[in-house]
Design a protein around this motif. Structure first.
Motif, PDB file in Angstrom:
ATOM      1  N   LEU A 335       0.654  -1.115  -0.062  1.00 36.83           N
ATOM      2  CA  LEU A 335      -0.024   0.059  -0.006  1.00 36.83           C
ATOM      3  C   LEU A 335       1.166   1.235   0.082  1.00 36.83           C
ATOM      4  O   LEU A 335       0.560   2.101  -0.724  1.00 36.83           O
ATOM      5  CB  LEU A 335      -0.899   0.030   1.187  1.00 36.83           C
ATOM      6  N   ILE A 340       0.822   5.663  -0.357  1.00 37.31           N
ATOM      7  CA  ILE A 340      -0.392   5.757   0.797  1.00 37.31           C
ATOM      8  C   ILE A 340       0.461   5.832   2.166  1.00 37.31           C
ATOM      9  O   ILE A 340       1.381   4.940   2.158  1.00 37.31           O
ATOM     10  CB  ILE A 340      -1.464   4.616   0.578  1.00 37.31           C
ATOM     11  N   GLN A 344      -2.534   5.647   6.880  1.00 43.96           N
ATOM     12  CA  GLN A 344      -3.590   5.205   5.856  1.00 43.96           C
ATOM     13  C   GLN A 344      -3.633   3.976   5.388  1.00 43.96           C
ATOM     14  O   GLN A 344      -4.771   3.118   5.551  1.00 43.96           O
ATOM     15  CB  GLN A 344      -3.418   6.419   4.894  1.00 43.96           C
ATOM     16  N   LEU A 348      -6.496   1.174   6.056  1.00 41.71           N
ATOM     17  CA  LEU A 348      -6.984   0.356   5.168  1.00 41.71           C
ATOM     18  C   LEU A 348      -7.108  -1.129   5.564  1.00 41.71           C
ATOM     19  O   LEU A 348      -7.980  -1.929   5.274  1.00 41.71           O
ATOM     20  CB  LEU A 348      -6.408   0.407   3.796  1.00 41.71           C
ATOM     21  N   VAL A 349      -5.880  -1.572   6.007  1.00 40.48           N
ATOM     22  CA  VAL A 349      -5.774  -3.060   6.276  1.00 40.48           C
ATOM     23  C   VAL A 349      -6.663  -3.451   7.537  1.00 40.48           C
ATOM     24  O   VAL A 349      -7.539  -4.494   7.247  1.00 40.48           O
ATOM     25  CB  VAL A 349      -4.245  -3.515   6.944  1.00 40.48           C
ATOM     26  N   ARG A 351      -9.657  -1.703   8.174  1.00 42.64           N
ATOM     27  CA  ARG A 351     -10.906  -1.684   7.483  1.00 42.64           C
ATOM     28  C   ARG A 351     -11.236  -2.902   6.851  1.00 42.64           C
ATOM     29  O   ARG A 351     -12.558  -3.364   6.952  1.00 42.64           O
ATOM     30  CB  ARG A 351     -11.132  -0.468   6.737  1.00 42.64           C
ATOM     31  N   GLY A 352     -10.139  -3.328   5.971  1.00 46.23           N
ATOM     32  CA  GLY A 352     -10.307  -4.467   5.385  1.00 46.23           C
ATOM     33  C   GLY A 352     -10.554  -5.845   6.076  1.00 46.23           C
ATOM     34  O   GLY A 352     -11.443  -6.679   5.633  1.00 46.23           O
ATOM     35  N   ALA A 355     -14.140  -5.605   7.360  1.00 49.53           N
ATOM     36  CA  ALA A 355     -14.902  -5.377   6.211  1.00 49.53           C
ATOM     37  C   ALA A 355     -16.047  -6.450   6.137  1.00 49.53           C
ATOM     38  O   ALA A 355     -17.328  -5.836   5.980  1.00 49.53           O
ATOM     39  CB  ALA A 355     -14.427  -5.065   4.661  1.00 49.53           C
ATOM     40  N   GLU A 386     -16.490   6.603   4.363  1.00 49.25           N
ATOM     41  CA  GLU A 386     -16.134   5.706   3.430  1.00 49.25           C
ATOM     42  C   GLU A 386     -15.880   6.458   2.209  1.00 49.25           C
ATOM     43  O   GLU A 386     -16.608   7.164   1.554  1.00 49.25           O
ATOM     44  CB  GLU A 386     -17.414   4.845   3.605  1.00 49.25           C
ATOM     45  N   LEU A 387     -14.804   5.936   1.524  1.00 51.99           N
ATOM     46  CA  LEU A 387     -14.581   6.416   0.062  1.00 51.99           C
ATOM     47  C   LEU A 387     -15.442   6.020  -0.686  1.00 51.99           C
ATOM     48  O   LEU A 387     -16.097   4.862  -0.767  1.00 51.99           O
ATOM     49  CB  LEU A 387     -13.046   5.979  -0.402  1.00 51.99           C
ATOM     50  N   GLU A 388     -16.142   6.713  -1.666  1.00 52.87           N
ATOM     51  CA  GLU A 388     -17.133   6.307  -2.630  1.00 52.87           C
ATOM     52  C   GLU A 388     -16.228   5.319  -3.673  1.00 52.87           C
ATOM     53  O   GLU A 388     -15.108   5.292  -3.955  1.00 52.87           O
ATOM     54  CB  GLU A 388     -17.439   7.360  -3.528  1.00 52.87           C
ATOM     55  N   THR A 389     -17.112   4.492  -4.128  1.00 53.97           N
ATOM     56  CA  THR A 389     -16.648   3.438  -5.096  1.00 53.97           C
ATOM     57  C   THR A 389     -16.613   4.092  -6.640  1.00 53.97           C
ATOM     58  O   THR A 389     -17.290   5.085  -6.828  1.00 53.97           O
ATOM     59  CB  THR A 389     -17.249   2.116  -5.154  1.00 53.97           C
ATOM     60  N   THR A 390     -16.059   3.484  -7.669  1.00 55.37           N
ATOM     61  CA  THR A 390     -15.982   4.002  -8.801  1.00 55.37           C
ATOM     62  C   THR A 390     -17.097   3.656  -9.543  1.00 55.37           C
ATOM     63  O   THR A 390     -17.275   3.965 -10.863  1.00 55.37           O
ATOM     64  CB  THR A 390     -14.685   3.531  -9.482  1.00 55.37           C
ATOM     65  N   SER A 391     -17.981   2.628  -9.127  1.00 59.58           N
ATOM     66  CA  SER A 391     -18.961   2.217  -9.989  1.00 59.58           C
ATOM     67  C   SER A 391     -20.375   2.738  -9.522  1.00 59.58           C
ATOM     68  O   SER A 391     -20.565   3.170  -8.567  1.00 59.58           O
ATOM     69  CB  SER A 391     -19.178   0.728 -10.198  1.00 59.58           C
TER      70      SER A 391
ATOM     71  N   ASP B  81       6.362   5.178   1.180  1.00 56.04           N
ATOM     72  CA  ASP B  81       5.198   6.226   0.293  1.00 56.04           C
ATOM     73  C   ASP B  81       5.969   7.280  -0.012  1.00 56.04           C
ATOM     74  O   ASP B  81       5.484   7.863  -1.226  1.00 56.04           O
ATOM     75  CB  ASP B  81       4.287   6.260   1.593  1.00 56.04           C
ATOM     76  N   VAL B  98      -4.630  -7.994   0.171  1.00 56.99           N
ATOM     77  CA  VAL B  98      -5.097  -7.114   0.770  1.00 56.99           C
ATOM     78  C   VAL B  98      -6.538  -7.617   1.170  1.00 56.99           C
ATOM     79  O   VAL B  98      -7.178  -6.616   0.629  1.00 56.99           O
ATOM     80  CB  VAL B  98      -4.759  -5.562   1.064  1.00 56.99           C
ATOM     81  N   PRO B  99      -6.883  -8.452   2.056  1.00 61.04           N
ATOM     82  CA  PRO B  99      -8.579  -8.853   2.112  1.00 61.04           C
ATOM     83  C   PRO B  99      -9.416  -7.790   2.405  1.00 61.04           C
ATOM     84  O   PRO B  99      -8.642  -6.702   3.264  1.00 61.04           O
ATOM     85  CB  PRO B  99      -8.368 -10.062   3.164  1.00 61.04           C
ATOM     86  N   GLY B 100     -10.525  -7.537   1.913  1.00 56.68           N
ATOM     87  CA  GLY B 100     -11.433  -6.701   2.292  1.00 56.68           C
ATOM     88  C   GLY B 100     -11.309  -5.072   2.057  1.00 56.68           C
ATOM     89  O   GLY B 100     -12.249  -4.273   2.131  1.00 56.68           O
ATOM     90  N   VAL B 101     -10.237  -4.883   1.249  1.00 52.56           N
ATOM     91  CA  VAL B 101     -10.103  -3.635   0.535  1.00 52.56           C
ATOM     92  C   VAL B 101     -10.229  -3.721  -0.954  1.00 52.56           C
ATOM     93  O   VAL B 101      -9.927  -4.517  -1.660  1.00 52.56           O
ATOM     94  CB  VAL B 101      -8.509  -3.216   0.846  1.00 52.56           C
ATOM     95  N   SER B 104     -11.434  -0.556  -6.207  1.00 47.92           N
ATOM     96  CA  SER B 104     -11.639   1.000  -6.407  1.00 47.92           C
ATOM     97  C   SER B 104     -11.419   1.744  -5.125  1.00 47.92           C
ATOM     98  O   SER B 104     -10.780   2.934  -5.438  1.00 47.92           O
ATOM     99  CB  SER B 104     -13.259   0.965  -6.718  1.00 47.92           C
ATOM    100  N   ASN B 105     -11.505   1.091  -4.028  1.00 52.49           N
ATOM    101  CA  ASN B 105     -11.187   2.162  -2.838  1.00 52.49           C
ATOM    102  C   ASN B 105      -9.556   2.224  -2.794  1.00 52.49           C
ATOM    103  O   ASN B 105      -8.965   3.235  -2.529  1.00 52.49           O
ATOM    104  CB  ASN B 105     -11.702   1.340  -1.480  1.00 52.49           C
ATOM    105  N   PHE B 106      -8.978   1.115  -3.101  1.00 51.17           N
ATOM    106  CA  PHE B 106      -7.361   1.432  -3.324  1.00 51.17           C
ATOM    107  C   PHE B 106      -6.902   2.133  -4.087  1.00 51.17           C
ATOM    108  O   PHE B 106      -6.089   3.192  -3.924  1.00 51.17           O
ATOM    109  CB  PHE B 106      -6.873  -0.061  -3.319  1.00 51.17           C
ATOM    110  N   ALA B 113      -3.297  10.169  -2.591  1.00 49.33           N
ATOM    111  CA  ALA B 113      -2.091  10.216  -2.020  1.00 49.33           C
ATOM    112  C   ALA B 113      -1.182  10.910  -3.104  1.00 49.33           C
ATOM    113  O   ALA B 113      -0.298  11.751  -2.868  1.00 49.33           O
ATOM    114  CB  ALA B 113      -1.598   8.795  -1.461  1.00 49.33           C
ATOM    115  N   VAL B 125     -13.897   8.217 -12.419  1.00 54.09           N
ATOM    116  CA  VAL B 125     -14.569   7.295 -12.861  1.00 54.09           C
ATOM    117  C   VAL B 125     -14.422   7.097 -14.257  1.00 54.09           C
ATOM    118  O   VAL B 125     -13.932   5.897 -14.573  1.00 54.09           O
ATOM    119  CB  VAL B 125     -16.245   7.353 -12.725  1.00 54.09           C
TER     120      VAL B 125
END
Lengths: 391, 256
Positions: A335, A340, A344, A348-349, A351-352, A355, A386-391, B81, B98-101, B104-106, B113, B125
């Motif tokens: 990451l 990143i 951060q 992410l880890v 949160r993941g 999740a 929460e970050l928005e998703t791209t779709s 970084d 990295v499970p759960g991430v 798109s968020n990554f 960053a 998008v």
């Protein structure tokens, strides 16, 4: 997460015959004084709990502030009321003492057939002292509702909670332990499911010094389905213990367990016990348990003991998994190699890690609150949305 | 402004403690500037991936002496970084799960960053969807967990997707061709070429010559026993294609 530990566990193959029945009684004197050698207590810091092993005069009580639509009824009833005591079967001395000592019960009922979209919120607060508590949550036949009980304040509480899910009802019940520093909370949740009833039972442990929550699930008729979810973040000097017992005694029932714990600080402890019993009559049972623990500090300790007793071959499925791991340097490296920063990346880890279990709770406000609380505990600045998703 | 990555007499060891270090890089000198593509070729175990990871700051490797400079700035003094934000990008041979991430968020977190501010959602998008389409990646890919359960080809496409979105100054591609079938190799190479056309510097690390049919290097270096043993133009790759690494005492072919 790096797998560093897969604890030994048993698959009861039945060669020794049926296991002993779990002993239950409402008389505290039927239970010996707990000792650190007892299987039921060996993971618990008993010394801190001595005062709870004898009957005490309650010096405080939880007061609840209820947010619910008019059709939901709730009241404080004497323990002798017929609506109280249908599910509770104390399985340890503290639970039996709480049964005997609770002066009254908080009873919340979702009427049969009611379809209640917004969560019913029960905000429980308590002044310092020691308390016996009793709560009954009943979802009438065919009803659909979500009940969130949120504990705050600091006290020593011994409690029994009855969760009754009527035929065809669907209940989500969340017990959110957001206690202040120093709180001690021992609670026994007894859930009973009617025919084709569905229960989503969620335990969230964020605050308090010691929370030991024993959840027992019983099926009164075929077709019941239960999902048990747990999220704990244990910081320094916090002990969060979850003891599950799912008693499959009826055909065509299901249980699915996912408990995730993260531990920060060398004195943080979590315990997860997952006992599942599939009795001879429970044909067509489908059960799966998973416990995952993420150790964020050296010295943090997570105990994990899944246990499956299978007494019939005619089941749809039975399995479990348990793993405890540490923060993975390589995940952080990956990451960070994309610009990143370290904080951060950790966020992410973590949160993941949470999740999947947090998403399964299905309550966006609560999900955000949990992640914000966890990130605050990690010392991160105010959590961003929460970050928005791209779709 | 053109950018330059300078590696001077770089020595790198791997191991747990001071007593238990094994030297892998034994004095590497290399300069990569904007607009140039350098191929580093070498047999297994010659240390070429160690070079890639050392530039990125992988925790497993210890730089014992030498320098890495990006436009004169000390890369070795930077965190992982900071190196990325300074403009270095490593497309990894083994991207980490990295499970759960979600992807798109990554991607958006990384782009935020790298760019210093969150990209505007609308244009972002479009940008992501366009870059994914160019790499023959399905839209649904963005909702998957980062690198979890990705096939070899998906991992490489995803690395090059990041290369396109994060716009580094110098890109290091570590064995990007490994595990790719011909079609995937072509798609991935086209992605690399699109980024090269923007004028960045590229360091392409490979065991085999086949990726050089798609990505034409300006310079070829043969890596052997922890240092550059020989440097030349594209013709050096042709020699290796024909002769393999036998000249360096290793019975490995360079054509595949």
């Amino acid at each position: 997460m790096t797998l560093i530990d897969d604890r030994p566990h048993s698959h009861g193959a039945g060669s020794t015959g049926s296991p002993a029945e779990r002993f239950t009684s409402r008389n505290p004197e039927d239970f010996a004084q707990p000792s650190g050698r007892d299987e039921d207590w060996r993971f618990t810091p008993i010394r801190a709990l001595r005062p709870l092993f004898e009957a005490f005069e309650p010096t405080t009580r939880i007061t609840g502030d209820v947010e619910a639509p008019d059709e939901v009824s709730w009241s404080i009833l004497p323990r002798s009321d017929e609506r109280v005591g249908r599910a509770s079967q104390p399985a340890d001395r503290v639970s039996a003492l709480a049964w005997a000592g609770a002066p009254q019960a908080f009873v919340l009922q979702i009427p049969a057939g009611a379809q209640i979209a917004a969560p019913v919120l029960v905000h429980g607060t308590v002044e310092p002292g020691q308390a016996y508590e009793h709560m009954v949550i009943e979802a009438g036949a065919g009803s659909r509702a979500t009940v969130v009980v949120d504990y705050a304040g600091a006290a020593t509480v011994a409690e029994n909670v009855e969760i009754i899910v009527g035929d065809g009802a669907a209940l989500t019940f969340v017990s959110l332990q957001d206690w202040a520093l120093g709180a001690v909370h021992l609670s026994a949740h007894d859930a009973c499911l009617g025919r084709d009833a569905t229960l989503k039972h969620v335990v969230v442990n964020l605050g308090g010094e010691l929370v030991r929550l024993s959840t027992t699930v019983r099926y009164d008729a075929p077709g019941g389905q239960v999902e048990l979810l747990g999220v704990s973040f244990a910081g320094p000097k916090q002990h969060f213990e979850s003891r599950l017992y799912i008693d499959h005694s009826m055909p065509q029932c299901a249980s699915n367990v996912l408990y995730k714990n993260a531990l920060l600080g060398d004195t943080s402890r979590t315990v997860w016990i997952g006992d599942v019993r599939i009795r001879p009559a429970a044909t067509g049972t489908n059960t799966y348990e998973m416990n995952r623990n993420l150790l964020l500090s050296p010295g943090a300790r997570a105990d994990s003991v899944p246990n499956l007793e299978i007494e019939t071959g005619e089941i749809a499925g039975a399995g479990h998994a348990s793993a405890t791991g540490r923060f993975d340097d390589l995940q952080l490296f990956y990451l960070q190699s994309r610009g990143i920063d370290a904080e951060q990346a950790q966020r992410l880890v973590i949160r993941g890690f949470f999740a999947d279990v947090v998403a399964r709770i299905g309550l966006p406000d609560l999900q955000q609150r949990i992640m914000t609380a966890i990130e605050a505990r990690l010392g991160f600045a105010a959590a961003e949305p929460e970050l928005e998703t791209t779709s | 402004m053109p950018n330059t990555l300078e590696i001077r007499d770089l020595h790198v060891s791997v191991g747990d403690g001071a007593d238990d270090l094994t030297e892998i890089l034994k004095g590497v000198d290399l300069t990569v500037s904007s607009g140039e593509t350098h191929a580093i070729m070498g047999p297994n175990g010659s240390g070429k991936s160690t070079l890639a990871y050392s530039i990125a700051g992988h925790p497993k490797y210890t730089v014992t002496s030498g320098e890495i400079l990006l436009d004169g700035a000390d890369v070795l003094a930077m965190t992982v970084d900071e190196r990325a934000r300074a403009g270095l990008f490593l497309a990894m041979q083994y991207p980490v799960e990295v499970p759960g991430v979600s992807v798109s968020n990554f991607l958006r977190t990384a782009a935020t960053a790298m760019r210093g501010e969150a990209p505007k959602l609308r244009t972002w998008v479009k940008e992501v969807n366009g870059a994914m389409a160019a790499l023959d990646m399905d839209k649904a890919f963005a909702e998957r967990s980062l690198n979890e359960g990705f096939s070899g080809g998906e991992k490489k496409r995803h690395e090059i997707l990041q290369l396109e979105l994060l716009r580094p100054k110098i890109a290091i591609l570590d064995e990007t061709d490994s595990g790719l079938d011909v079609d995937a190799l072509r798609v991935v190479s086209e992605g690399v070429n699109r980024v090269r056309e923007t004028g960045i510097g590229t360091l392409l690390i490979t065991h085999y010559t086949r990726i050089l049919r798609y990505i034409k290097p300006d310079f070829v270096h043969v890596f052997f026993d922890g240092r550059i043993a020989e440097s030349g133009g594209p013709e050096l790759a042709d020699h290796l294609e024909a002769e393999g690494y036998t000249r360096f005492g290793v019975n490995e072919t360079a054509s595949a």
